[in-house]
Write a protein that holds these residues in place. Structure first.
Motif, PDB file in Angstrom:
ATOM      1  N   SER A  49       0.839  -1.183   0.000  1.00 53.95           N
ATOM      2  CA  SER A  49       0.000   0.000   0.000  1.00 53.95           C
ATOM      3  C   SER A  49       0.879   1.238   0.000  1.00 53.95           C
ATOM      4  CB  SER A  49      -0.921   0.000   1.230  1.00 53.95           C
ATOM      5  OG  SER A  49      -1.760   1.141   1.252  1.00 53.95           O
ATOM      6  N   TYR A  60      -3.503   0.288  -3.175  1.00 54.54           N
ATOM      7  CA  TYR A  60      -3.376  -1.014  -2.549  1.00 54.54           C
ATOM      8  C   TYR A  60      -3.125  -2.088  -3.597  1.00 54.54           C
ATOM      9  CZ  TYR A  60      -5.743   1.373   1.300  1.00 54.54           C
ATOM     10  OH  TYR A  60      -6.093   2.262   2.294  1.00 54.54           O
ATOM     11  N   ASP A  62      -3.849  -5.705  -5.065  1.00 51.42           N
ATOM     12  CA  ASP A  62      -5.149  -6.360  -5.148  1.00 51.42           C
ATOM     13  C   ASP A  62      -5.405  -7.328  -3.993  1.00 51.42           C
ATOM     14  OD1 ASP A  62      -5.336  -6.614  -8.799  1.00 51.42           O
ATOM     15  OD2 ASP A  62      -5.837  -4.992  -7.424  1.00 51.42           O
ATOM     16  N   LYS A  65      -6.887  -5.354  -0.906  1.00 51.40           N
ATOM     17  CA  LYS A  65      -7.982  -4.406  -1.066  1.00 51.40           C
ATOM     18  C   LYS A  65      -9.209  -4.861  -0.281  1.00 51.40           C
ATOM     19  CE  LYS A  65      -6.747  -2.444  -5.555  1.00 51.40           C
ATOM     20  NZ  LYS A  65      -7.119  -2.314  -6.980  1.00 51.40           N
TER      21      LYS A  65
END
Length: 123
Positions: A49, A60, A62, A65
């Protein structure tokens, strides 16, 4: 002289939460984008992040997230990473890093790094 220190790591069960903090000394974080990275044993360091300096825009990877939230408090010179719904695959040493430009999840884009804090997710 320019230092970053991570804290808040520890052992947590799957589905649990942990809050990591990154504290700067020797400089102010106001004008730096801050990234959180992690490195699991035997694997390369990966970006998790980041948050921009001017407007606080967040990014972020994936895989985190909806579970992780990055935030900054320039008055306290800190950046936090709230981690919820933790999974065993989140286990790693987590690092914060700073750069005087925009957000990036590319490790080579950063020139200031902390020493890391261990996060272990296990039953």
């Amino acid at each position: 002289q320019l230092q970053l220190v991570e804290s808040g790591g520890g052992l947590v069960q799957p589905g649990g939460s942990l809050r990591l903090s990154c504290t700067a000394s020797g400089f102010t974080l106001d004008y730096y984008s801050i990234g959180w990275f992690r490195q699991a044993p035997g694997k390369e360091r990966e970006g998790v992040s980041c948050i921009t300096s001017v407007d606080g825009i967040t990014y972020y990877v994936d895989s985190v997230k909806g579970r992780f939230t990055i935030s900054r408090d320039n008055a306290k010179n800190t950046v936090d990473l709230q981690m919820n719904s933790l999974k065993p695959e989140d286990t790693a040493v987590y690092y914060c890093a700073a750069r005087g430009y925009g957000c990036s999840l590319y490790v080579r884009a950063y020139n200031h790094w902390g020493q890391g804090t261990q996060v272990t997710v296990s039953s």
